[in-house]
Write an enzyme that holds these catalytic residues in place. Structure first.
Site, PDB file in Angstrom:
ATOM      1  CB  THR A   1     -14.406  -1.943   1.840  1.00  0.00           C
ATOM      2  OG1 THR A   1     -14.491  -1.692   0.426  1.00  0.00           O
ATOM      3  CG2 THR A   1     -13.399  -3.212   1.977  1.00  0.00           C
TER       4      THR A   1
ATOM      5  CD  GLU B   1      -2.680   1.292   0.035  1.00  0.00           C
ATOM      6  OE1 GLU B   1      -2.454   2.420  -0.536  1.00  0.00           O
ATOM      7  OE2 GLU B   1      -3.694   0.668   0.013  1.00  0.00           O
TER       8      GLU B   1
ATOM      9  CG  ASP C   1      -6.842   5.287  -9.351  1.00  0.00           C
ATOM     10  OD1 ASP C   1      -7.637   5.784 -10.169  1.00  0.00           O
ATOM     11  OD2 ASP C   1      -6.006   6.372  -8.738  1.00  0.00           O
TER      12      ASP C   1
END
Length: 235
Positions: free
Chosen positions: A214, A75, A125
């Protein structure tokens, strides 16, 4: 970052964050950054790598549910790393490590060939503007990299709520000679054949039960985006 995030990294980062050799202060690693997972975790176990772990919901849940496996989360968003540390600490899991790196560049440096049991790429993304599609993570060269790092019959799991990125992902993984798609012909949603550039070609897997919903995914569902999963295996 808020103070609680700084505190999580300061107090518990040493337990979870792997420091690797970098080029300067950024997220690019050197050729000397290769990992030895057995040394990192103190055991030999199937290794799962999540690319873009966000706030850590999926990886922490998986680590808690499957303690027999080890997990490395890649990340670049430092607040997400801090949140993952806090969640892992709260859940009492120790079979997670985090690395702040650019996954596209770092993965072939960090991992040996045929060393990963699974790779997860959930909601990368989407770079929605056409002129930015070249910046998307899932490209043919990256698929070749993932295929080389997976163990035989290892699995790459992907998900996105952007339809055109789903089609691109599907085409990229199916175009990789090192990967096979066991869900060829399976549509993700009713009416897909009318919107998919390849008609009724399909190729999408059922939702991966280990992928927890999420907050990010929930936002997409609220605006009625279809989440499409892929599950491809190393040939």
């Amino acid at each position: 970052m808020p103070e609680r995030h700084h505190r999580a990294i300061a107090e518990h980062g040493a337990d979870y964050v792997i420091d690797v050799d970098r080029v300067g202060e950024g997220t690019t690693v050197t050729a000397q950054a290769r990992l030895d997972p057995a040394s990192v975790f103190g055991r030999e176990a199937p290794l799962v790598v999540e690319i873009g772990s966000g706030a850590g919901d999926a990886v922490v849940h998986a680590a808690q549910q499957t303690p027999e496996r080890d997990f490395i989360a890649l990340e670049v968003w430092r607040p997400g790393i801090a949140q993952t540390i806090a969640k892992a600490r709260h859940a009492g899991v120790r079979n997670i490590r985090l690395i702040e790196v650019d996954a596209a560049q770092a993965m072939p440096m960090l991992f040996d060939t045929s060393s990963l049991s699974e790779v997860w790429t959930f909601f990368p993304d989407p770079w929605p503007k056409s002129k930015h599609h070249k910046r998307r993570l899932v490209q043919p060269s990256f698929a070749d990299t993932i295929a080389s790092l997976l163990v035989p019959q290892g699995i790459w799991r992907l998900a996105t709520d952007w339809a055109d990125y789903a089609w691109q992902m599907r085409d990229v993984v199916e175009g990789c000679s090192g990967l096979t798609n066991p869900y060829a012909g399976r549509l993700a949603a009713e009416g897909d054949e009318e919107h998919d550039p390849r008609g009724a070609h399909g190729g999408f897997a059922p939702r991966f039960e280990g992928r927890v919903e999420t907050r990010f995914e929930g936002k997409g569902l609220k605006v009625e985006r279809v989440v499409r999963d892929l599950e491809v295996h190393r040939a």
